[in-house]
Write a protein that holds these residues in place. Structure first.
Motif, PDB file in Angstrom:
ATOM      1  N   PHE A  33       6.659  -7.513   4.735  1.00  0.00           N
ATOM      2  CA  PHE A  33       6.560  -6.450   5.740  1.00  0.00           C
ATOM      3  C   PHE A  33       7.732  -6.467   6.721  1.00  0.00           C
ATOM      4  N   LEU A  34       8.082  -7.631   7.236  1.00  0.00           N
ATOM      5  CA  LEU A  34       9.169  -7.703   8.208  1.00  0.00           C
ATOM      6  C   LEU A  34      10.503  -7.334   7.571  1.00  0.00           C
ATOM      7  N   ALA A  35      10.735  -7.840   6.342  1.00  0.00           N
ATOM      8  CA  ALA A  35      11.991  -7.506   5.657  1.00  0.00           C
ATOM      9  C   ALA A  35      12.080  -6.011   5.399  1.00  0.00           C
ATOM     10  N   LEU A  36      10.955  -5.391   5.043  1.00  0.00           N
ATOM     11  CA  LEU A  36      10.952  -3.946   4.787  1.00  0.00           C
ATOM     12  C   LEU A  36      11.180  -3.167   6.075  1.00  0.00           C
ATOM     13  N   THR A  37      10.689  -3.703   7.201  1.00  0.00           N
ATOM     14  CA  THR A  37      10.816  -3.008   8.484  1.00  0.00           C
ATOM     15  C   THR A  37      12.227  -3.120   9.062  1.00  0.00           C
ATOM     16  N   LEU A  38      12.824  -4.295   8.966  1.00  0.00           N
ATOM     17  CA  LEU A  38      14.113  -4.531   9.636  1.00  0.00           C
ATOM     18  C   LEU A  38      15.317  -4.166   8.774  1.00  0.00           C
ATOM     19  N   ILE A  39      15.175  -4.273   7.462  1.00  0.00           N
ATOM     20  CA  ILE A  39      16.311  -3.999   6.573  1.00  0.00           C
ATOM     21  C   ILE A  39      16.196  -2.582   6.028  1.00  0.00           C
ATOM     22  N   LYS A  40      17.179  -1.753   6.359  1.00  0.00           N
ATOM     23  CA  LYS A  40      17.161  -0.351   5.932  1.00  0.00           C
ATOM     24  C   LYS A  40      18.067  -0.097   4.732  1.00  0.00           C
ATOM     25  N   SER A  41      19.121  -0.880   4.604  1.00  0.00           N
ATOM     26  CA  SER A  41      20.060  -0.680   3.504  1.00  0.00           C
ATOM     27  C   SER A  41      19.511  -1.285   2.221  1.00  0.00           C
TER      28      SER A  41
END
Length: 277
Positions: free
Chosen positions: A211-219
Motif C-alpha cells: 500500500f505505501l509503495a503504491l501510494t508514494l511511488i507514481k512512476s
C-alpha cells in the motif's frame, strides 16, 4: 514414565495432519504454476496429474518489466533493512545504557506507535512525505520504512542489550575506548543472533509491502515487486498459473534471507561465559 504407544501414535498423527494442512496450499500453489492459460483454479485431482514445466516462470520473468520491478525491490528492501537495523541498534543502545530525562515516557511513546495500524497513517504519512518533496522517490519510501523499523527494533533490542553484562565494557574502557567502540566492538557482535532474527522479519515485511509503495511511488519505472504481481491480474480474468509463478519468484529472496540468517536466530544464554565469575 514411559509414554503409551497409542498416545505416541495420536501425537504423531496430529502433528502430521497439522503439517499437511499448512503445506498443502503451498504445494497446490507450486503445482498450479505448471498449468498454461488457466483462468480458473484447478481441482485437486487435476493438480496432481499436471506435467511439470517452467513455461509460466519464463513468461513471467520476461513480461511487464518484471525484472526491473524485482531489482527495484532488491534495492529498496536492502537499504531499508540495513538502515533499520543500524539505526534501531543505535537507538536501543541509547535506551539500554544511558539515563536521560523522560527516557521511559519516550520509550512508551515509541511503543504506542507500534499499535497504530499503518493503513490509518497512510494519508498523514503521504502529506509529510509530499511536504518534504520525497513523493515518487525511494528516499521517501526509505524514510518511512526505516522510521517504522527503528521502533520495532528498539522494542526488541533494548531488552537484549540490557542482558549483556556491563563488565564486558571494561576492556574497551581500559584501552581508552568510548561509547562508540563499546557499541561497535561489544554490543553489535554480541547481538548478532537478535540482529539476524530482525533482518529476516524486516526483509520480509519490506519486500511484501504494497500500500505505501503504491501510494508514494507514481512512476512505473520505480515501482516495486508486489505491484508487478498485481499487474498479472487481467481486467476480466486472472491467469492463476502466471500469478502463482510470479509469487513464487518473489518468494525466493525471502527464503534466501531466511536460510542465510536462520542460524542466527535468538539463542538464550549465548553470552554466558563471556564474564568470569
Amino acid at each position: 514414565m514411559k509414554t503409551p504407544l497409542l498416545a505416541k501414535v495420536i501425537v504423531y498423527a496430529v502433528i502430521i495432519i497439522g503439517a499437511l494442512l499448512f503445506v498443502f496450499p503451498f504445494i497446490y500453489m507450486i503445482l498450479t504454476t505448471f498449468f498454461l492459460g488457466t483462468n480458473t483454479l484447478p481441482k485437486p485431482d487435476q493438480v496432481f496429474a499436471v506435467t511439470p514445466n517452467l513455461t509460466n516462470y519464463v513468461t513471467v520473468w520476461n513480461k511487464n518489466n518484471f525484472v526491473n520491478y524485482f531489482m527495484n525491490s532488491v534495492i529498496v528492501t536492502s537499504v531499508a533493512m540495513v538502515g533499520s537495523l543500524f539505526l534501531g541498534a543505535l537507538t536501543a543502545y541509547g535506551f539500554a545504557r544511558f539515563s536521560f530525562p523522560g527516557k521511559e515516557v519516550i520509550f512508551r511513546l515509541f511503543l504506542l506507535t507500534m499499535f497504530i495500524p499503518g493503513v490509518i497513517n497512510i494519508i498523514p504519512t503521504f502529506i509529510i512525505v509530499k511536504d518534504l518533496g520525497l513523493v515518487n522517490t525511494y528516499s521517501g519510501l526509505w524514510l518511512v520504512y526505516i522510521a517504522g523499523g527503528v521502533v520495532g527494533n528498539l522494542f526488541f533490542l533494548r531488552g537484549f542489550f540490557e542482558s549483556i553484562p556491563k563488565e564486558l565494557e571494561e576492556s574497551v574502557l581500559i584501552d581508552g575506548g568510548g561509547n562508540w567502540r563499546i557499541f561497535w566492538n561489544i554490543y553489535l557482535p554480541q547481538s548478532l543472533p537478535a540482529m539476524g532474527t530482525l533482518a529476516i522479519f524486516i526483509f520480509q515485511g519490506t519486500w511484501e509491502e504494497y500500500f505505501l509503495a503504491l501510494t508514494l511511488i507514481k512512476s512505473e519505472a520505480l515501482r516495486t515487486l508486489p505491484i508487478a504481481i498485481l499487474m498479472f491480474n487481467d481486467k476480466y480474468a486472472t491467469n492463476y498459473g502466471q500469478v502463482f509463478a510470479a509469487s513464487l519468484i518473489a518468494l525466493l529472496p525471502v527464503m534466501l534471507i531466511y536460510m542465510t540468517f536462520q542460524k542466527k536466530f535468538v539463542q538464550s544464554g549465548f553470552n554466558e561465559g563471556g564474564v568470569k565469575g
